[in-house]
Design a protein around this motif. Sequence first.
Motif, PDB file in Angstrom:
ATOM      1  N   PRO A  95       0.816  -1.205   0.000  1.00 35.91           N
ATOM      2  CA  PRO A  95       0.000   0.000   0.000  1.00 35.91           C
ATOM      3  C   PRO A  95       0.854   1.261   0.000  1.00 35.91           C
ATOM      4  N   ASP A 150      -8.023   4.284   0.986  1.00 36.70           N
ATOM      5  CA  ASP A 150      -7.513   2.995   1.466  1.00 36.70           C
ATOM      6  C   ASP A 150      -6.274   3.129   2.340  1.00 36.70           C
ATOM      7  N   ASN A 151      -5.517   4.207   2.193  1.00 35.04           N
ATOM      8  CA  ASN A 151      -4.190   4.258   2.811  1.00 35.04           C
ATOM      9  C   ASN A 151      -3.919   5.453   3.719  1.00 35.04           C
TER      10      ASN A 151
END
Length: 140
Positions: free
Chosen positions: A8, A81-82
């Motif tokens: 990620p 998402d990160n």
Amino acid sequence: MNEQIPHPMTPQDCLVAIMVAISASDENIRTAELVKIQAAVNMLPVFADYDIDRMERVSQTVFDLFEQEEGLDALFGLIRDNLPERLNETAYALACDVAAADGKLAETELRLLEEIRYELNIDRLHAAAIERGARARHVV
């Protein structure tokens, strides 16, 4: 995208991506904006352990995404998402500082800031305070 960032993305990569995105949003990356991004990465505690060599790859990822039809959505997907929620206001503040760095806000920058506010779920009152601070820091 031939050289993707190992997934990620780090939270710091997300912050850099947002700053690069706001700078590139008007298709004219100005020196003042680049200096602001570099200063943020060099000075802010959130970037203390950041590998500065990743900046170029993150920037290229943003540029590649901006060339795609749904690239902005993909970028926000990566960020969602990160990027830890605790850094959402930091991300918005950095975007505001980069947008204000050259002393003027293009319509495309204003629209992207609005989109960032929405995507990062920044409270309107908090956003106004962050925007006011950026304006105060960059008044000519």
